[in-house]
Design a protein around this motif. Structure first.
Motif, PDB file in Angstrom:
ATOM      1  N   PRO A  26       0.832  -1.197   0.000  1.00  0.00           N
ATOM      2  CA  PRO A  26       0.000   0.000   0.000  1.00  0.00           C
ATOM      3  C   PRO A  26       0.872   1.255   0.000  1.00  0.00           C
ATOM      4  N   VAL A  27       0.308   2.324  -0.487  1.00  0.00           N
ATOM      5  CA  VAL A  27       0.952   3.623  -0.321  1.00  0.00           C
ATOM      6  C   VAL A  27       0.679   4.055   1.111  1.00  0.00           C
ATOM      7  N   ALA A  28       1.714   4.501   1.820  1.00  0.00           N
ATOM      8  CA  ALA A  28       1.548   4.817   3.242  1.00  0.00           C
ATOM      9  C   ALA A  28       1.925   6.268   3.523  1.00  0.00           C
ATOM     10  N   TYR A  29       1.048   6.947   4.245  1.00  0.00           N
ATOM     11  CA  TYR A  29       1.303   8.338   4.624  1.00  0.00           C
ATOM     12  C   TYR A  29       1.337   8.445   6.142  1.00  0.00           C
ATOM     13  N   GLN A  30       2.198   9.302   6.620  1.00  0.00           N
ATOM     14  CA  GLN A  30       2.133   9.745   8.007  1.00  0.00           C
ATOM     15  C   GLN A  30       1.983  11.253   7.983  1.00  0.00           C
ATOM     16  N   ARG A 148      -4.633   2.476  -8.057  1.00  0.00           N
ATOM     17  CA  ARG A 148      -5.489   1.399  -7.547  1.00  0.00           C
ATOM     18  C   ARG A 148      -4.933   0.734  -6.303  1.00  0.00           C
ATOM     19  N   ARG A 149      -3.794   1.180  -5.867  1.00  0.00           N
ATOM     20  CA  ARG A 149      -3.243   0.553  -4.657  1.00  0.00           C
ATOM     21  C   ARG A 149      -3.996   1.021  -3.411  1.00  0.00           C
ATOM     22  N   PRO A 150      -4.113   0.133  -2.422  1.00  0.00           N
ATOM     23  CA  PRO A 150      -4.686   0.580  -1.155  1.00  0.00           C
ATOM     24  C   PRO A 150      -3.759   1.585  -0.469  1.00  0.00           C
ATOM     25  N   VAL A 151      -4.328   2.318   0.442  1.00  0.00           N
ATOM     26  CA  VAL A 151      -3.606   3.411   1.088  1.00  0.00           C
ATOM     27  C   VAL A 151      -3.768   3.291   2.600  1.00  0.00           C
ATOM     28  N   ILE A 152      -2.694   3.606   3.312  1.00  0.00           N
ATOM     29  CA  ILE A 152      -2.769   3.698   4.773  1.00  0.00           C
ATOM     30  C   ILE A 152      -2.378   5.115   5.172  1.00  0.00           C
ATOM     31  N   VAL A 153      -3.182   5.729   6.020  1.00  0.00           N
ATOM     32  CA  VAL A 153      -2.840   7.065   6.510  1.00  0.00           C
ATOM     33  C   VAL A 153      -2.797   7.009   8.034  1.00  0.00           C
ATOM     34  N   ARG A 154      -1.696   7.456   8.549  1.00  0.00           N
ATOM     35  CA  ARG A 154      -1.526   7.504  10.002  1.00  0.00           C
ATOM     36  C   ARG A 154      -1.425   8.975  10.394  1.00  0.00           C
ATOM     37  N   PHE A 155      -2.321   9.412  11.285  1.00  0.00           N
ATOM     38  CA  PHE A 155      -2.292  10.787  11.776  1.00  0.00           C
ATOM     39  C   PHE A 155      -1.612  10.812  13.143  1.00  0.00           C
ATOM     40  N   ALA A 156      -0.747  11.780  13.339  1.00  0.00           N
ATOM     41  CA  ALA A 156      -0.083  11.931  14.631  1.00  0.00           C
ATOM     42  C   ALA A 156      -0.407  13.319  15.182  1.00  0.00           C
ATOM     43  N   VAL A 165     -10.281  11.938  15.259  1.00  0.00           N
ATOM     44  CA  VAL A 165     -10.385  11.960  13.795  1.00  0.00           C
ATOM     45  C   VAL A 165     -11.846  11.791  13.378  1.00  0.00           C
ATOM     46  N   ALA A 166     -12.309  12.634  12.475  1.00  0.00           N
ATOM     47  CA  ALA A 166     -13.624  12.439  11.836  1.00  0.00           C
ATOM     48  C   ALA A 166     -13.382  12.325  10.343  1.00  0.00           C
ATOM     49  N   THR A 167     -13.800  11.209   9.748  1.00  0.00           N
ATOM     50  CA  THR A 167     -13.508  10.955   8.341  1.00  0.00           C
ATOM     51  C   THR A 167     -14.344   9.792   7.830  1.00  0.00           C
ATOM     52  N   GLN A 168     -14.479   9.715   6.504  1.00  0.00           N
ATOM     53  CA  GLN A 168     -15.100   8.533   5.907  1.00  0.00           C
ATOM     54  C   GLN A 168     -14.068   7.454   5.564  1.00  0.00           C
ATOM     55  N   LEU A 169     -12.776   7.749   5.806  1.00  0.00           N
ATOM     56  CA  LEU A 169     -11.753   6.704   5.627  1.00  0.00           C
ATOM     57  C   LEU A 169     -12.107   5.524   6.524  1.00  0.00           C
ATOM     58  N   PHE A 170     -11.615   4.340   6.154  1.00  0.00           N
ATOM     59  CA  PHE A 170     -11.957   3.148   6.935  1.00  0.00           C
ATOM     60  C   PHE A 170     -11.066   3.053   8.172  1.00  0.00           C
ATOM     61  N   PHE A 176      -5.926   6.358  15.229  1.00  0.00           N
ATOM     62  CA  PHE A 176      -5.331   7.365  14.344  1.00  0.00           C
ATOM     63  C   PHE A 176      -4.833   6.773  13.020  1.00  0.00           C
ATOM     64  N   THR A 177      -5.152   5.526  12.782  1.00  0.00           N
ATOM     65  CA  THR A 177      -4.739   4.882  11.538  1.00  0.00           C
ATOM     66  C   THR A 177      -5.973   4.553  10.701  1.00  0.00           C
ATOM     67  N   TYR A 178      -5.935   4.923   9.443  1.00  0.00           N
ATOM     68  CA  TYR A 178      -7.087   4.738   8.555  1.00  0.00           C
ATOM     69  C   TYR A 178      -6.616   4.182   7.231  1.00  0.00           C
ATOM     70  N   THR A 179      -7.549   3.581   6.508  1.00  0.00           N
ATOM     71  CA  THR A 179      -7.188   3.050   5.201  1.00  0.00           C
ATOM     72  C   THR A 179      -8.185   3.510   4.149  1.00  0.00           C
ATOM     73  N   ALA A 180      -7.726   3.470   2.913  1.00  0.00           N
ATOM     74  CA  ALA A 180      -8.598   3.715   1.767  1.00  0.00           C
ATOM     75  C   ALA A 180      -8.303   2.610   0.757  1.00  0.00           C
ATOM     76  N   PRO A 181      -9.333   2.122   0.060  1.00  0.00           N
ATOM     77  CA  PRO A 181      -9.103   1.011  -0.865  1.00  0.00           C
ATOM     78  C   PRO A 181      -8.341   1.429  -2.126  1.00  0.00           C
ATOM     79  N   ASN A 182      -8.318   2.721  -2.436  1.00  0.00           N
ATOM     80  CA  ASN A 182      -7.620   3.192  -3.635  1.00  0.00           C
ATOM     81  C   ASN A 182      -7.483   4.707  -3.559  1.00  0.00           C
ATOM     82  N   LEU A 183      -6.811   5.275  -4.547  1.00  0.00           N
ATOM     83  CA  LEU A 183      -6.558   6.723  -4.538  1.00  0.00           C
ATOM     84  C   LEU A 183      -7.853   7.531  -4.648  1.00  0.00           C
TER      85      LEU A 183
END
Ligand code: ZN
Length: 626
Positions: A26-30, A148-156, A165-170, A176-183
């Motif tokens: 997955p593409v991973a963001y912090q 089309r890659r899944p994504v992981i976002v970690r908020f610190a 966190v308020a979001t529609q991300l999964f 503080f860790t969320y995922t999205a199935p694609n971009l």
């Protein structure tokens, strides 16, 4: 990237065991906030499992789902560092202002950058000591080819901030860790981090019971959020009756994310499973206004998020999409926003009538209607929807908002269908038919729509709902592709409302925007084509010197001088145009504004048929459902 994120990644990957979809990393963001008071945040991203040959093309978006103009989100990116997995700097070139091309990587790229953002609305990024309000296209760099890659976002969040966190991300491995199935889904998932107040409710629906969350970051009280959430629930329950069911929200949850803050900007932005609602006013001072935006945006969960025009699907993050269907996507939503409010008992019929009067006045009297159809107005969105330019436009004369015109078309079509069928066929039924054909089938990829509609689909669906292909063809030819307007006086009469001149016998020079400029009264906006002032030669920037021989001391004095005369009167006027004095004659017209009111308030009898049609139109779908 930090070690902490690596640990999280391992956890997430282990936790999501059968992983055919995760064949590639997955593409991973912090995302972190070292100095939120200075309005920037730090983004660190990992792009792994890259084809070793070939460059990695990193992009900042140029547009944002739901917003139709081009933006330069790259402008607020700074301090960009690109390395390989071992921390060695990689070669980066900049072929466009929006792209970073990385060569010579060996399959793994780490990027970190800081990004500034100071606008709280539905389009941009805002970071301060009270929150991080993140619209993803304005904040996250992404890579071409990895969409089309899944994504992981970690908020610190900042230590001790109390942010959640308020979001529609999964939801991911922790709070503080969320995922999205694609971009596409990631970019459609704005995220608020703050110490917001939260209310939730559920509404049983077949096949599931969706959860609704109302997260409000504001300066008011928690009790006000409770009352607001109760009102939102009424809207959410009422809107369902139009379509007979809720969309299948990914994650079975829909989130209202509201920022009502003196330092916010007014906006509302729809997304698949959430909406961003922002405003400078408060729940205490502007309850119905803020609720009206919530009603509009929630209706979008069906209309535009899932009943989606082909022209917006897929959404182009590198340029703008052009759509001729915004009169339906935005305009019908603008019609239903207040209609759902009145049906839910939150407003009165007279309020709704006043709103429709405003819509009718704009469409009937704007000069732009002589120049472009509702379809053509829709195509102007890239130039008017949060678009900025330093040169002037004459949109006052050549443009009518597709929100307003579309709402007028919605009203006209709804009443036409009701009148010609004795109330049996309605716009609700049309929307339901669009839902069944284009919305409900959904998409194979989460966040996408597999059966978007075309203009021909819209006309064909109207033909089948009305049972009259000739009627549908005529309606589209005249009112969508043509510049005609329905006979609102007759249509409103059928449901017991009166459309009539608001100021009979009152004179007008046309809608002029005048300002006290220090050296006199100046025209500060384009003068409407065809108005008395236009015929007299007045234009923006002109300085009005005198009328009928008397000095014009103020905008109010100009208005008084017009109103103490009669339509048809001719008044000598002197003004200064580009430094030269001009004498002309202003031939006053009848003030064109119309008003809409219930027949009984206008002293007209209300027949049983009118009453029945009006009740079916404006009362709750709970009462009307069969
Ligand atoms: Zn909208």
């Amino acid at each position: 990237m930090t070690r902490r994120l690596q640990n999280v990644l391992v956890l997430v990957l282990v936790a999501s065991a059968p992983r055919p979809a995760l064949a590639q990393a997955p593409v991973a963001y912090q995302v972190s906030f070292p100095e939120p008071e200075h309005r920037w945040m730090l983004v660190e991203a990992h792009f792994d499992d890259l084809p070793a040959a070939g460059a990695l093309e990193l992009r900042m978006s140029r547009s944002s789902p739901g917003r139709y103009a081009a933006h330069d989100f790259a402008k607020n990116v700074f301090d960009v560092r690109v390395t390989d997995a071992g921390g060695a700097a990689l070669e980066v070139s900049r072929p466009t202002p929006h792209q970073w091309t990385v060569r010579g990587h060996r399959g793994r790229v780490r990027v970190s950058y800081r990004i500034f953002g100071d606008r709280t609305d539905g389009t941009y990024l805002a970071v301060d000591s009270t929150h991080a309000h993140i619209n993803m296209p304005a904040a996250l760099m992404w890579a071409r080819g990895l969409e089309r890659r899944p994504v992981i976002v970690r908020f610190a969040p900042p230590t001790g901030s109390g942010w959640r966190v308020a979001t529609q991300l999964f939801p991911g491995a922790d709070a503080f860790t969320y995922t999205a199935p694609n971009l596409f889904y990631l970019m459609d998932s704005p995220t608020e981090l703050s110490a917001y107040s939260l209310r939730t409710f559920t509404i049983p629906d077949a096949p599931g019971t969706p959860m609704f969350r109302v997260a409000v970051h504001h300066t008011g009280t928690d009790a006000e959020v409770g009352a607001f959430a109760a009102d939102v629930e009424k809207v959410v329950r009422e809107a369902r009756h139009v379509f007979s069911e809720y969309p299948r929200f990914e994650g079975n949850t829909y989130t209202f994310i509201a920022d009502y803050l003196p330092w916010a900007d007014g906006d509302g932005m729809e997304h698949r499973n959430s909406t961003i609602l922002t405003g400078t006013s408060s729940l205490r001072s502007n309850r119905l206004g803020l609720l009206d935006t919530a009603s509009h945006e929630f209706f979008h969960a069906w209309n535009v998020e899932r009943i989606r025009p082909q022209s917006l699907e897929p959404f182009n993050l590198e340029d703008v999409n052009i759509s001729g269907e915004l009169w339906l996507a935005e305009g019908f939503t603008s019609y239903y926003g207040p209609l759902v409010m009145v049906r839910a008992g939150l407003t009165q019929a007279a309020d709704f009538a006043a709103e429709m009067a405003g819509v009718i006045n704009t469409v009937l009297h704007s000069p732009g209607r002589a120049l472009r159809s509702a379809e053509e107005m829709s195509r102007l969105a890239p130039f008017v929807d949060a678009a900025t330019s330093i040169d002037r436009t004459n949109f006052e004369n050549t443009f009518i908002s597709y929100y307003t015109w579309g709402a007028a078309i919605g009203l006209g079509l709804d009443l036409t269908l009701r009148q010609r069928s004795g109330g049996a066929v309605t716009l609700d039924r049309y929307m339901r038919a669009l839902w069944e054909r284009h919305g409900r089938p959904g998409g194979a990829l989460p966040g996408t729509v597999d059966r978007p509609y075309t203009m021909a689909d819209l006309q064909q669906t109207l033909a089948s709902v009305s049972g009259d292909a000739a009627f549908a063809a005529d309606f589209f030819a005249r009112f969508i592709q043509g510049r005609d307007v329905p006979d609102y006086e007759r249509l409103l009469d059928s449901v017991g409302f009166v459309l009539r001149p608001a100021a009979p016998g009152v004179a007008s020079a046309g809608q002029l925007r005048l300002q006290d400029s220090g050296d006199g009264v100046r025209v500060v906006a384009a003068v409407p084509y065809g108005s008395p002032a236009y015929a007299a030669g007045l234009e923006r920037d002109d300085l009005i010197v005198s009328m009928a021989g008397g000095a014009v001391e103020s905008p109010a004095a100009f208005d008084r001088a017009v109103r103490e005369r009669k339509p048809g009167d001719e008044v000598p006027i002197v003004f200064e145009r580009r430094g030269i004095r001009v004498s002309a004659v202003l031939r006053l017209a009848q003030e064109p504004r119309l008003e809409v009111m219930p027949a009984e308030s206008a002293g007209r009898p209300l027949t049983a048929v009118q009453r029945r049609l009006r009740d079916a139109w404006l009362s709750s779908g709970a009462r009307n459902s069969f």
